[in-house]
Write a protein that holds these residues in place. Structure first.
Motif, PDB file in Angstrom:
ATOM      1  N   PRO A  34       0.826  -1.204   0.000  1.00  0.00           N
ATOM      2  CA  PRO A  34       0.000   0.000   0.000  1.00  0.00           C
ATOM      3  C   PRO A  34       0.862   1.256   0.000  1.00  0.00           C
ATOM      4  O   PRO A  34       2.042   1.207   0.361  1.00  0.00           O
ATOM      5  N   PRO A  35       0.298   2.384  -0.402  1.00  0.00           N
ATOM      6  CA  PRO A  35       1.060   3.641  -0.363  1.00  0.00           C
ATOM      7  C   PRO A  35       1.235   4.127   1.065  1.00  0.00           C
ATOM      8  O   PRO A  35       0.703   3.536   2.015  1.00  0.00           O
ATOM      9  N   LEU A  36       1.966   5.212   1.230  1.00  0.00           N
ATOM     10  CA  LEU A  36       2.190   5.768   2.565  1.00  0.00           C
ATOM     11  C   LEU A  36       0.877   6.239   3.192  1.00  0.00           C
ATOM     12  O   LEU A  36       0.677   6.127   4.404  1.00  0.00           O
ATOM     13  N   ALA A  37      -0.013   6.755   2.368  1.00  0.00           N
ATOM     14  CA  ALA A  37      -1.314   7.210   2.850  1.00  0.00           C
ATOM     15  C   ALA A  37      -2.349   6.965   1.776  1.00  0.00           C
ATOM     16  O   ALA A  37      -2.053   7.035   0.579  1.00  0.00           O
ATOM     17  N   LEU A  38      -3.558   6.646   2.207  1.00  0.00           N
ATOM     18  CA  LEU A  38      -4.624   6.410   1.252  1.00  0.00           C
ATOM     19  C   LEU A  38      -5.938   6.939   1.800  1.00  0.00           C
ATOM     20  O   LEU A  38      -6.103   7.140   3.007  1.00  0.00           O
ATOM     21  N   MET A  39      -6.870   7.163   0.888  1.00  0.00           N
ATOM     22  CA  MET A  39      -8.184   7.678   1.228  1.00  0.00           C
ATOM     23  C   MET A  39      -9.228   6.665   0.796  1.00  0.00           C
ATOM     24  O   MET A  39      -9.189   6.164  -0.329  1.00  0.00           O
ATOM     25  N   VAL A  40     -10.159   6.350   1.709  1.00  0.00           N
ATOM     26  CA  VAL A  40     -11.167   5.320   1.474  1.00  0.00           C
ATOM     27  C   VAL A  40     -12.544   5.908   1.720  1.00  0.00           C
ATOM     28  O   VAL A  40     -12.730   6.705   2.654  1.00  0.00           O
ATOM     29  N   ASP A  41     -13.527   5.530   0.896  1.00  0.00           N
ATOM     30  CA  ASP A  41     -14.886   6.009   1.129  1.00  0.00           C
ATOM     31  C   ASP A  41     -15.617   5.065   2.072  1.00  0.00           C
ATOM     32  O   ASP A  41     -15.056   4.073   2.549  1.00  0.00           O
TER      33      ASP A  41
END
Length: 229
Positions: A113-120
């Motif tokens: 996974p990336p360093l940070a992610l956004m999820v709905d």
């Protein structure tokens, strides 16, 4: 819907979060600092991922996967005012320490996974970034996109009403109502518009309060360090 009213919606979406920030007390957030992590800190948007669930009621959840607790402690992200403002718009911020990355890794079966992610709220990955400096930009871009989409939806709903297509207008207004925490002013207007169309929507009854998760303790002194030394 007049252009002046649309401008008022946009202005409200920008100013209401800033006003709410000054009253942002009682979040179940947790502070990273020497000694311990408080369960409530109005100056920090972040809290720790406590379980394996990546689905939330919030419209947007940002997961940050720092390489260590120490890296998180010293990061300027911890005191970001823009993140505090975003929490008033149903954006949740969670730190995922290395030992708890398993649920996040499931979202990326083909690679890390990336360093940070956004999820709905459905658990769909919306955005991801690989550098700390891009996390604030990621949040800002998404909120701007949501604001623009909201204005388009409200304009289209109004046009459907004028054209006599009430069913289509109702569906559009319901979309705004469902995401009312992202734009409070528009949500209230969508509620009024739905009422004029014969549809009543209201906030659900409050849930019974849940006990907060136990605070995470951070040793400020090495093990075996005798008092007074």
């Amino acid at each position: 819907m007049t252009s002046r009213w649309i401008a008022a919606l946009l202005l409200a979406s920008l100013t209401l979060p800033l006003a709410a920030q000054s009253n942002n007390r009682g979040r179940n957030g947790q502070r990273i600092g020497p000694g311990s992590i408080d369960e409530i800190d109005p100056n920090v948007a972040w809290k720790f991922l406590q379980d394996n669930a990546v689905l939330h009621e919030k419209a947007i959840t940002v997961y940050w996967l720092p390489p260590s607790l120490k890296e998180a402690q010293k990061s300027p992200l911890m005191t970001s005012k823009s993140f505090l403002a975003a929490t008033t718009r149903c954006v949740d911020f969670e730190i995922v320490l290395p030992e708890r990355t398993a649920p996040i890794a499931k979202l990326f079966p083909s690679g890390p996974p990336p360093l940070a992610l956004m999820v709905d709220r459905e658990g769909k990955v919306i955005r991801g970034v690989s550098t700390t400096k891009d996390i604030e930009k990621m949040v800002s871009i998404e909120l701007d996109a949501r604001d623009e989409a909201m204005l388009h939806t409200m304009t289209e709903a109004d046009a459907q009403v004028r054209a006599g297509n009430n069913a289509a207008a109702i569906e559009l207004y319901k979309k705004i109502w469902d995401d009312r925490c992202l734009f409070t002013f528009a949500g209230a207007e969508a509620q009024r518009a739905l009422k004029r169309l014969g549809v009543t929507v209201a906030e659900p009854a409050p849930k019974s309060p849940q006990p907060p998760p136990p605070p995470v303790q951070i040793e400020s002194k090495p093990p075996g360090h005798a008092p007074g030394q």
